[in-house]
Motif scaffolding. Structure first.
Motif, PDB file in Angstrom:
ATOM      1  N   GLU A 210      46.146  32.683  31.907  1.00 51.77           N
ATOM      2  CA  GLU A 210      44.636  33.132  32.512  1.00 51.77           C
ATOM      3  C   GLU A 210      43.728  32.254  32.002  1.00 51.77           C
ATOM      4  N   PRO A 211      42.605  32.200  32.712  1.00 49.07           N
ATOM      5  CA  PRO A 211      41.361  31.355  32.202  1.00 49.07           C
ATOM      6  C   PRO A 211      40.743  31.854  31.145  1.00 49.07           C
ATOM      7  N   ASN A 212      40.361  30.813  30.372  1.00 47.69           N
ATOM      8  CA  ASN A 212      39.172  31.114  29.101  1.00 47.69           C
ATOM      9  C   ASN A 212      37.887  31.729  29.734  1.00 47.69           C
ATOM     10  N   LEU A 213      37.364  32.230  28.699  1.00 49.69           N
ATOM     11  CA  LEU A 213      36.113  32.987  28.964  1.00 49.69           C
ATOM     12  C   LEU A 213      34.953  32.235  29.810  1.00 49.69           C
ATOM     13  N   THR A 214      35.030  30.854  29.544  1.00 50.67           N
ATOM     14  CA  THR A 214      34.178  29.765  30.235  1.00 50.67           C
ATOM     15  C   THR A 214      34.513  29.669  31.562  1.00 50.67           C
ATOM     16  N   GLN A 215      35.727  29.469  31.823  1.00 52.01           N
ATOM     17  CA  GLN A 215      36.061  29.252  33.195  1.00 52.01           C
ATOM     18  C   GLN A 215      35.985  30.493  33.872  1.00 52.01           C
ATOM     19  N   LEU A 216      36.197  31.950  33.435  1.00 54.89           N
ATOM     20  CA  LEU A 216      36.119  33.067  34.264  1.00 54.89           C
ATOM     21  C   LEU A 216      34.578  33.055  34.748  1.00 54.89           C
ATOM     22  N   ARG A 217      33.672  32.847  33.788  1.00 60.65           N
ATOM     23  CA  ARG A 217      32.237  32.995  33.935  1.00 60.65           C
ATOM     24  C   ARG A 217      31.802  32.045  35.188  1.00 60.65           C
ATOM     25  N   LYS A 218      32.611  30.765  35.356  1.00 60.20           N
ATOM     26  CA  LYS A 218      32.232  29.771  36.305  1.00 60.20           C
ATOM     27  C   LYS A 218      32.803  30.540  37.589  1.00 60.20           C
ATOM     28  N   ILE A 219      34.014  31.054  37.536  1.00 65.52           N
ATOM     29  CA  ILE A 219      34.562  31.782  38.759  1.00 65.52           C
ATOM     30  C   ILE A 219      33.627  32.837  39.286  1.00 65.52           C
ATOM     31  N   SER A 220      33.199  33.395  38.053  1.00 67.00           N
ATOM     32  CA  SER A 220      32.241  34.572  38.577  1.00 67.00           C
ATOM     33  C   SER A 220      30.875  34.004  39.101  1.00 67.00           C
ATOM     34  N   GLU A 221      30.172  32.974  38.663  1.00 70.16           N
ATOM     35  CA  GLU A 221      29.217  32.313  39.338  1.00 70.16           C
ATOM     36  C   GLU A 221      29.487  32.088  40.736  1.00 70.16           C
ATOM     37  N   LEU A 222      30.590  31.294  40.911  1.00 71.51           N
ATOM     38  CA  LEU A 222      31.025  30.902  42.040  1.00 71.51           C
ATOM     39  C   LEU A 222      31.345  31.803  43.291  1.00 71.51           C
ATOM     40  N   SER A 223      31.898  32.991  42.902  1.00 78.57           N
ATOM     41  CA  SER A 223      32.339  33.926  43.798  1.00 78.57           C
ATOM     42  C   SER A 223      31.235  34.970  44.090  1.00 78.57           C
ATOM     43  N   GLY A 224      30.127  34.961  43.104  1.00 84.80           N
ATOM     44  CA  GLY A 224      29.077  36.088  43.237  1.00 84.80           C
ATOM     45  C   GLY A 224      29.881  37.501  42.880  1.00 84.80           C
ATOM     46  N   ILE A 225      30.766  37.618  42.142  1.00 85.36           N
ATOM     47  CA  ILE A 225      31.493  38.582  41.688  1.00 85.36           C
ATOM     48  C   ILE A 225      31.034  38.831  40.110  1.00 85.36           C
ATOM     49  N   PRO A 226      30.792  39.994  39.777  1.00 84.19           N
ATOM     50  CA  PRO A 226      30.466  40.012  38.510  1.00 84.19           C
ATOM     51  C   PRO A 226      31.744  40.036  37.441  1.00 84.19           C
ATOM     52  N   LEU A 227      31.633  39.242  36.301  1.00 82.10           N
ATOM     53  CA  LEU A 227      32.588  39.161  35.409  1.00 82.10           C
ATOM     54  C   LEU A 227      33.573  40.393  35.100  1.00 82.10           C
ATOM     55  N   ASP A 228      32.863  41.589  35.039  1.00 83.26           N
ATOM     56  CA  ASP A 228      33.358  43.028  34.722  1.00 83.26           C
ATOM     57  C   ASP A 228      34.502  43.378  35.802  1.00 83.26           C
ATOM     58  N   PHE A 229      34.182  42.717  37.105  1.00 85.07           N
ATOM     59  CA  PHE A 229      34.882  43.122  38.364  1.00 85.07           C
ATOM     60  C   PHE A 229      36.094  42.523  38.590  1.00 85.07           C
TER      61      PHE A 229
END
Length: 64
Positions: A40-59
């Motif tokens: 799984e991605p680390n938190l920094t990578q997850l945050r970037k994926i969240s930003e790129l996709s427009g989907i909140p991290l929690d979801f």
């Protein structure tokens, strides 16, 4: 909002696995492994994926 998969978040961002890998500075195989739940991605990578996709991290759902 229901939980969505890492793959769905990537698709929502209109990115291929290769494009996401380049943006995050990881290999294409890493993205495949994340989407299959092998790692799984680390938190920094997850945050970037969240930003790129427009989907909140929690979801963003990580496969077990």
């Amino acid at each position: 909002m229901p939980k969505i998969s890492l793959e769905a978040a990537r698709v929502n961002a209109k990115l291929t696995q290769k494009e996401l890998a380049e943006i995050l500075g990881v290999s294409n195989a890493t993205i495949v492994n994340w989407e299959k739940g092998n790692s799984e991605p680390n938190l920094t990578q997850l945050r970037k994926i969240s930003e790129l996709s427009g989907i909140p991290l929690d979801f963003i759902f990580l496969p077990e």
